[in-house]
Design a protein around this motif. Structure first.
Motif: not given
Ligand code: SAH
Length: 613
Positions: A441-446, A474-476, A556-558, A578-583
């Motif tokens: 995603g982005d290095a500045g977001i979590y 970023l993932s969101l 697992n987006a993209y 799980d940890m590969s999920t965003t809601i």
């Molecule tokens: N820096 C990242 C976030 C890292 S925190 C950003 O900018 O988005 C890690 C979390 O990001 C994961 O637990 C998940 O919630 C989300 N995430 C990261 N990659 C993802 C993906 N490909 N699809 C869905 N969620 C993702």
């Protein structure tokens, strides 16, 4: 450089005069009917243009022909010889819109001339040589601005073809200017830190930048390589009065050969100022087109040198040594490649010039590589990866971008090793390296940008390197895109990980955001160690939103395993999370149609969106 500008129309002559003013050493040829008296640098002609251009072709180093390309081509056609002999030819239209590099683009300099001409008159330079067009290295020109010389022309054509065709080309450099290429190296170039590794590689072509002569043991590699000799050696010379040029020549040649060094790499000679009138030395310098740097005996005396001080020299010229301190002073080196070597009347020492490596400042990039698919990675992120010496990151991220990492030093590892990894990244940047810390995603977001900031802050805020964050998708944003448009209005992003944040704090933020009717983006929703937070979070949200509130879940987006689910608050726990999920939890206005989840911005309240235009 002599340049003939040939114009044939009234407008062309006007443009030609302008250019004549800008380009020193240029002559303007114009039809007699447009000539106005005797103007220096102008020649009028009455002959057919073909004759004038044909003659200029043989007499000048460069031609700027202000005429149709067809006329230019017909005028020079019968005169063409080879790219080693033909002058540069640039064609310019009479309105000054395009400056076309027509002939001898590289070697003859037409590409450069077209660019210069275009710059002066505001035209568009037109360059068609493959290496410029595809942004690859022009093999025959590399380092020319620094005076690098080719060992031989032998493999230039072969290696150029490999370069332009995008075949893997290995690069090895152990001397000379380091910054001969601005920006990232072309993707097909891989750097090697030893000739042995380069030789063992499968690269069908190679570029070798060295001041050394390479022997038989490298023959297989040399057969597919172009070798460049940078100007990186300084020859310190001490000699007795009356020494001949040939004696110096013989000594220098022999010593270079004995140490496997190329004479093409001599940058200059250095000696004591008492030798300003030493005829043999002056003749040697003239003959080989080398400059001589002279030092006063006091400066030489003060320089510490490896060899035994000579009392005889001290008596004769006021310093205990000449060749060694002169070579060291002139090159800026701290040690010698060849210490003092005496052959009869001549003493020489050789030092290698340092090209400001000490001054090279480290750089730490924090690079967001996006959700996983290389197509979602920015151009800038790719560029930075190509530029970097070392790539640091969590192993999953490093794996995602491995096609960009050939020939890079990699520092990777698992979850939980972040602090150690970032400290290592910082110390590598302190060593002067270009380091890319990669984050999903982005290095500045979590991500790691904050951790690096914290470490640097703790360590006193002063760094000997530069830092830059390169934004990523970023993932969101990736997840929202896959769901449609759920984030078109205010939203709050909340991580459910209580590894570094107490749960009470997370719960408080969830409560306030839910109360505020923000769309909620839930990061880090669930892991094996934290199976229960998501249910607790859902309960909090349910206090403020109905069970039918829309929820989008993306795994697992993209990347491999992508899954998009649309559901509601009541049922969200029934899905794989799980940890590969965003809601994404919708607000009170979020609606759905087909596969889309939409949070309206509010246009519908103001405009009639259903009517036709
Ligand atoms: N820096 C990242 C976030 C890292 S925190 C950003 O900018 O988005 C890690 C979390 O990001 C994961 O637990 C998940 O919630 C989300 N995430 C990261 N990659 C993802 C993906 N490909 N699809 C869905 N969620 C993702």
């Amino acid at each position: 450089m002599s340049i003939a500008i040939v114009a044939i129309t009234r407008k062309g002559v006007k443009l030609g005069r302008q250019l004549n003013g800008f380009l020193p050493a240029s002559h303007l040829y114009l039809p007699a009917k447009f000539a106005s008296g005797q103007i220096p640098g102008e020649h009028s002609f009455q002959h057919p243009v073909k004759e004038v251009v044909g003659k200029a072709f043989l007499e000048y180093e460069s031609l700027v022909l202000i005429m149709a390309a067809g006329i230019a081509v017909r005028s020079i056609a019968t005169k063409l010889r080879s790219k080693h002999q033909d002058p540069a030819v640039v064609v310019l239209d009479e309105a000054g819109k395009f400056a076309v590099s027509l002939l001898s683009g590289h070697r003859g300099g037409a590409n450069a001339l077209a660019t210069t001409v275009a710059f002066h008159i505001g035209a568009q330079p037109v360059v068609t040589t493959a290496s410029e067009v595809s942004g690859t290295i022009a093999v025959d020109l590399l380092g020319r601005e620094f005076g690098w010389e080719l060992e031989s022309e032998a493999n230039v054509t072969k290696v150029s073809a490999a370069m332009v065709n995008g075949d893997n080309v290995g690069l090895y450099q152990d001397a000379g200017e380091r910054h001969w290429w601005t920006g990232p190296l072309p993707e097909n170039i891989g750097k090697f830190s030893s000739l042995e590794d380069l030789g063992d590689s499968a690269c069908p072509a190679a570029l070798i930048i060295t001041d050394r002569l390479l022997g038989q043991e490298h023959q297989a590699l040399l057969d597919r390589a172009v070798r460049y000799h940078p100007k990186s050696l300084v020859i310190g010379i001490g000699c007795n009065r009356g020494v001949t040029c040939s004696k110096i020549e013989e000594t220098v040649t022999q010593v270079l050969l004995e140490h496997g060094l190329s004479a093409k790499s001599i940058r200059n000679i250095a000696t004591i100022d008492l030798k300003r009138d030493e005829q043999g030395l002056l003749e040697f310098a003239r003959k080989h087109n080398l400059s001589i740097e002279f030092f006063e005996s006091k400066a030489l005396r003060q320089k510490e040198c490896p060899s035994e001080p000579s009392d005889a020299a001290l008596k004769a010229v006021g310093t205990t040594g000449v060749c060694e301190p002169a070579a060291l002073l002139s090159s800026g080196a701290t040690d010698l490649v060849v210490p003092k070597t005496k052959r009869g009347d001549v003493t020489i020492a050789i030092a290698r010039v340092h090209f400001g490596e000490a001054a090279s400042r480290g750089k730490l990039f924090l690079v967001g590589i996006g959700p996983g698919d290389p197509g979602q990675m920015t151009f800038k992120a790719r560029e930075v990866l190509l530029l970097s010496d070392v790539v640091v990151g969590y192993k999953t991220y490093v794996e995602q971008i491995k096609q960009f990492l050939s020939q890079k030093e990699i520092v990777s590892g698992g979850m939980g090793g972040e602090v150690e990894r970032m400290k290592r990244a910082i110390s590598l940047a302190e060593e002067g390296k270009t380091v890319a810390v990669v984050c999903g995603g982005d290095a500045g977001i979590y991500g790691m940008a904050g951790l690096v900031g914290e470490i640097v802050h703790e360590q006193g805020c002063s760094t000997s390197f530069d830092m830059e964050v390169i934004p990523g998708v970023l993932s969101l944003a990736a997840v929202a895109a896959l769901l449609g448009a759920p984030l078109t209005h205010d939203f709050a992003s909340i991580s459910l990980s209580d590894y570094l944040t107490p749960w009470t704090e997370i719960a408080r933020r969830l409560e306030l955001a839910a109360q505020g009717d923000f769309v909620l983006v839930i990061y880090n929703p669930k892991s094996k160690q934290r199976p229960h937070q998501l249910a607790a979070a859902m309960e909090i949200v349910l206090r403020y939103r109905p069970a039918s509130t829309l929820v989008g879940i993306v795994n697992n987006a993209y990347r491999q395993g992508q899954k998009i689910t649309l559901t509601d608050l009541e049922h969200m726990l029934n899905f794989d999370i799980d940890m590969s999920t965003t809601i994404i939890i919708g607000n009170s206005t979020t609606f759905t149609f087909g596969r889309w989840m939409v949070t309206p911005r509010g246009y519908g309240a103001k405009y009639n969106l259903g009517s036709e235009i």
